[in-house]
Design an enzyme around this catalytic site. Sequence first.
Site, PDB file in Angstrom:
ATOM      1  N   LYS A  22       0.841  -1.206   0.000  1.00 18.79           N
ATOM      2  CA  LYS A  22       0.000   0.000   0.000  1.00 18.79           C
ATOM      3  C   LYS A  22       0.873   1.252   0.000  1.00 18.79           C
ATOM      4  CE  LYS A  22      -1.777   1.630   4.018  1.00 18.79           C
ATOM      5  NZ  LYS A  22      -1.483   3.057   4.222  1.00 18.79           N
ATOM      6  N   ASN A  23       1.821   1.312   0.923  1.00 13.07           N
ATOM      7  CA  ASN A  23       2.591   2.550   1.071  1.00 13.07           C
ATOM      8  C   ASN A  23       3.515   2.818  -0.115  1.00 13.07           C
ATOM      9  OD1 ASN A  23       1.286   3.046   3.418  1.00 13.07           O
ATOM     10  ND2 ASN A  23       3.005   2.571   4.774  1.00 13.07           N
ATOM     11  N   ARG A  94      -3.774  11.013   4.552  1.00 14.80           N
ATOM     12  CA  ARG A  94      -2.617  11.891   4.630  1.00 14.80           C
ATOM     13  C   ARG A  94      -1.661  11.747   3.438  1.00 14.80           C
ATOM     14  NH1 ARG A  94       0.801  14.684   7.978  1.00 14.80           N
ATOM     15  NH2 ARG A  94       2.939  14.269   7.373  1.00 14.80           N
ATOM     16  N   CYS A 118      -4.433  13.205  12.755  1.00 15.76           N
ATOM     17  CA  CYS A 118      -5.131  11.944  12.563  1.00 15.76           C
ATOM     18  C   CYS A 118      -5.063  11.202  13.885  1.00 15.76           C
ATOM     19  CB  CYS A 118      -4.539  11.129  11.424  1.00 15.76           C
ATOM     20  SG  CYS A 118      -2.983  10.376  11.821  1.00 15.76           S
ATOM     21  N   ARG A 123       1.126  14.869  13.117  1.00  7.73           N
ATOM     22  CA  ARG A 123       1.651  14.659  11.769  1.00  7.73           C
ATOM     23  C   ARG A 123       1.718  15.923  10.907  1.00  7.73           C
ATOM     24  NH1 ARG A 123      -0.702   8.931   9.700  1.00  7.73           N
ATOM     25  NH2 ARG A 123       1.313   8.785   8.694  1.00  7.73           N
ATOM     26  N   PRO A 124       2.594  16.867  11.287  1.00  4.67           N
ATOM     27  CA  PRO A 124       2.736  18.090  10.479  1.00  4.67           C
ATOM     28  C   PRO A 124       3.443  17.825   9.147  1.00  4.67           C
ATOM     29  CG  PRO A 124       4.361  18.045  12.243  1.00  4.67           C
ATOM     30  CD  PRO A 124       3.496  16.830  12.430  1.00  4.67           C
ATOM     31  N   MET A 125       3.642  18.894   8.352  1.00  5.32           N
ATOM     32  CA  MET A 125       4.306  18.727   7.041  1.00  5.32           C
ATOM     33  C   MET A 125       5.555  19.596   6.917  1.00  5.32           C
ATOM     34  SD  MET A 125       1.609  18.187   4.013  1.00  5.32           S
ATOM     35  CE  MET A 125       2.926  18.174   2.819  1.00  5.32           C
ATOM     36  N   ASP A 126       6.072  20.047   8.064  1.00  4.73           N
ATOM     37  CA  ASP A 126       7.216  20.967   8.024  1.00  4.73           C
ATOM     38  C   ASP A 126       8.450  20.360   7.350  1.00  4.73           C
ATOM     39  OD1 ASP A 126       7.217  19.204  10.160  1.00  4.73           O
ATOM     40  OD2 ASP A 126       8.222  20.560  11.543  1.00  4.73           O
ATOM     41  N   LEU A 127       8.657  19.064   7.504  1.00  4.02           N
ATOM     42  CA  LEU A 127       9.848  18.449   6.897  1.00  4.02           C
ATOM     43  C   LEU A 127       9.727  18.407   5.370  1.00  4.02           C
ATOM     44  CD1 LEU A 127      10.204  15.559   9.490  1.00  4.02           C
ATOM     45  CD2 LEU A 127      11.675  17.563   9.314  1.00  4.02           C
ATOM     46  N   ASP A 308       4.411   0.475  12.132  1.00  5.87           N
ATOM     47  CA  ASP A 308       3.184  -0.102  11.558  1.00  5.87           C
ATOM     48  C   ASP A 308       2.974  -1.565  11.960  1.00  5.87           C
ATOM     49  OD1 ASP A 308       2.597   2.294  10.400  1.00  5.87           O
ATOM     50  OD2 ASP A 308       3.093   1.721   8.362  1.00  5.87           O
ATOM     51  N   ILE A 330       7.863   6.752  16.990  1.00  4.91           N
ATOM     52  CA  ILE A 330       7.561   7.461  15.738  1.00  4.91           C
ATOM     53  C   ILE A 330       6.323   8.346  15.880  1.00  4.91           C
ATOM     54  CG2 ILE A 330       7.148   7.203  13.249  1.00  4.91           C
ATOM     55  CD1 ILE A 330       9.873   6.132  14.061  1.00  4.91           C
ATOM     56  N   ARG A 400      -8.816   0.053   4.443  1.00  6.78           N
ATOM     57  CA  ARG A 400      -7.811   0.975   3.887  1.00  6.78           C
ATOM     58  C   ARG A 400      -6.523   0.246   3.545  1.00  6.78           C
ATOM     59  NH1 ARG A 400      -6.096   5.420   7.531  1.00  6.78           N
ATOM     60  NH2 ARG A 400      -4.721   5.529   5.747  1.00  6.78           N
TER      61      ARG A 400
HETATM   62  C1  UD1 Z   1       4.678   6.693   6.385  1.00  6.79           C
HETATM   63  C2  UD1 Z   1       3.720   5.544   6.205  1.00  6.79           C
HETATM   64  C3  UD1 Z   1       3.097   5.136   7.539  1.00  6.79           C
HETATM   65  C4  UD1 Z   1       4.199   4.857   8.559  1.00  6.79           C
HETATM   66  C5  UD1 Z   1       5.177   6.014   8.643  1.00  6.79           C
HETATM   67  C6  UD1 Z   1       6.371   5.725   9.543  1.00  6.79           C
HETATM   68  C7  UD1 Z   1       2.888   5.971   3.974  1.00  6.79           C
HETATM   69  C8  UD1 Z   1       1.736   6.325   3.101  1.00  6.79           C
HETATM   70  N1  UD1 Z   1       2.666   5.963   5.285  1.00  6.79           N
HETATM   71  O1  UD1 Z   1       3.914   7.789   6.862  1.00  6.79           O
HETATM   72  O2  UD1 Z   1       2.297   3.977   7.333  1.00  6.79           O
HETATM   73  O3  UD1 Z   1       3.613   4.653   9.832  1.00  6.79           O
HETATM   74  O4  UD1 Z   1       5.693   6.321   7.332  1.00  6.79           O
HETATM   75  O5  UD1 Z   1       7.023   4.580   9.119  1.00  6.79           O
HETATM   76  O6  UD1 Z   1       3.960   5.643   3.487  1.00  6.79           O
HETATM   77  N2  UD1 Z   1       6.779  14.381  10.796  1.00  6.79           N
HETATM   78  C9  UD1 Z   1       6.977  15.702  11.087  1.00  6.79           C
HETATM   79  N3  UD1 Z   1       6.993  16.608  10.059  1.00  6.79           N
HETATM   80  C10 UD1 Z   1       6.827  16.223   8.761  1.00  6.79           C
HETATM   81  C11 UD1 Z   1       6.622  14.855   8.455  1.00  6.79           C
HETATM   82  C12 UD1 Z   1       6.611  13.941   9.501  1.00  6.79           C
HETATM   83  O7  UD1 Z   1       7.135  16.081  12.253  1.00  6.79           O
HETATM   84  O8  UD1 Z   1       6.868  17.078   7.881  1.00  6.79           O
HETATM   85  C13 UD1 Z   1       6.740  13.385  11.902  1.00  6.79           C
HETATM   86  C14 UD1 Z   1       5.386  12.678  11.972  1.00  6.79           C
HETATM   87  O9  UD1 Z   1       4.451  13.443  12.705  1.00  6.79           O
HETATM   88  C15 UD1 Z   1       5.760  11.381  12.651  1.00  6.79           C
HETATM   89  C16 UD1 Z   1       7.161  11.097  12.113  1.00  6.79           C
HETATM   90  O10 UD1 Z   1       7.652  12.331  11.611  1.00  6.79           O
HETATM   91  O11 UD1 Z   1       5.808  11.550  14.044  1.00  6.79           O
HETATM   92  C17 UD1 Z   1       7.214  10.046  11.030  1.00  6.79           C
HETATM   93  O12 UD1 Z   1       6.427  10.438   9.957  1.00  6.79           O
HETATM   94  P1  UD1 Z   1       6.745  10.064   8.440  1.00  6.79           P
HETATM   95  O13 UD1 Z   1       7.962   9.216   8.356  1.00  6.79           O
HETATM   96  O14 UD1 Z   1       6.688  11.300   7.635  1.00  6.79           O
HETATM   97  O15 UD1 Z   1       5.486   9.164   8.102  1.00  6.79           O
HETATM   98  P2  UD1 Z   1       4.531   9.271   6.862  1.00  6.79           P
HETATM   99  O16 UD1 Z   1       5.313   9.453   5.600  1.00  6.79           O
HETATM  100  O17 UD1 Z   1       3.407  10.192   7.128  1.00  6.79           O
END
Ligand code: UD1
Length: 421
Positions: A22-23, A94, A118, A123-127, A308, A330, A400
């Site tokens: 899926k991912n 997301r 969620c 789960r922000p998008m700053d990175l 996961d 995580i 899902r």
């Molecule tokens: C992906 C997977 C999800 C898995 C996760 C961690 C997909 C579609 N989903 O989610 O199933 O649980 O990896 O292995 O591939 N974070 C920030 N800022 C950001 C982005 C992330 O602070 O801009 C934090 C998140 O809140 C979280 C951590 O980083 O605490 C890990 O997130 P991330 O690795 O980005 O996971 P996803 O890509 O959302």
Amino acid sequence: MDSILVTGNGALNGQIPIAGAKNACLTLMPATLLSEEPLTLTNAPRLSDIKTMTALLQSLGAEVSTLQDGQVIAMSSHDLTSQTADYDIVRKMRASNLVLGPLLARFGQAVVSLPGGCAIGARPMDLHTEGLEALGAEIELKDGYLHAKAPGGLKGAVHEMRFASVGATENIVMAATLAKGTTVLKNAAREPEIVDLVECLRKMGAQISGEGTSTIEIQGVDRLHGATHQVVTDRIELGTYMLAPAICGGEVELLGGRMDLVGSFVEKLNAAGVDVEETANGLKVSRRNGRVQAVDVTTEPFPGFPTDLQAQMMALLCTAEGVSVLEEKIFENRFMHAPELMRMGAQIDVHGGTATVTGVERLKGAPVMATDLRASVSLILAGLAAEGETVVSRVYHLDRGYERVVSKLSGVGAKIERIKG
Ligand code: UD1
């Protein structure tokens, strides 16, 4: 709303086919936006998240059709009509944010709704935005939407991520494929889904090296072309079904399973008293005699133990001999399955990011509620080993990420059925 009825019974034996990831599929699909030419994915999983991504791509004007009962996804982004990912779709899933990098790279602009929180955390998008800004994008938050533009096009840069985010790595790598010059992404995530994405991008003409390590180098090219790519095996579905014979006893072969996808997870299974063997067609799992033993688990980015699989591993450890400590590193709020497992007689003590599980001899069936995707399947696993009946409600979470869960588990002897409601 449908629910799933599980009746605890004995050992499980047979084979379970593992689907495409899926991912991986959720990042491979937006890669179509990078090229005018068609991208076709094979071995795609049949899941509601894939339908959500299909709807999102179609809302941007992409043509998306499925063949072979959904296992082949044929896409064309020749005539896109929009660069806006609406809140209505993004809030459902997301991973919709993975259109940001490709749209920005190809059109120099993109408008993508912030997903909001969620169940498992903020789960922000700053990175994501920091990486894209390093490539020269200007990004502004207006009315809940990220408005990104790169008037003169993206430019390669050296960027080090503060944390190895999976999604941010995918967005930045996709964006950098069409940037001018070289991008070096440091502290990149190393998940197999990223390796799969890079292999597909390379078939489309991208010049990338270092995937699977923490430094990925991307040499920008002027355009990408069409390709056909087979989606990698779903390591989370694989790990989930490896736990079925671990919990119930018996011997199950996971078709398509690969040891390199689940190394750290297998180490913990071995320590708990579960054997995993490579076969010609995948992996074979069997529990040694007697109860499984307690083990401590800390979730980490790949190649560490995957977050996961934490909920499913907890289901196993609920009946282990001894005390296990699970640390979730995580996501900040990923123990919602614990109170549900406790309704089945599990002894779990949660403090912040740590759950202490004292194994009991046997769980007892109960009505329980799925709170998120992985939590829902952990309750099914627990129900397989429990005495009596377990009814898991809110199974739309399950749809899902797990295709044909009832037929896959009943195929190895589980008593499980879906109740329409
Ligand atoms: C992906 C997977 C999800 C898995 C996760 C961690 C997909 C579609 N989903 O989610 O199933 O649980 O990896 O292995 O591939 N974070 C920030 N800022 C950001 C982005 C992330 O602070 O801009 C934090 C998140 O809140 C979280 C951590 O980083 O605490 C890990 O997130 P991330 O690795 O980005 O996971 P996803 O890509 O959302």
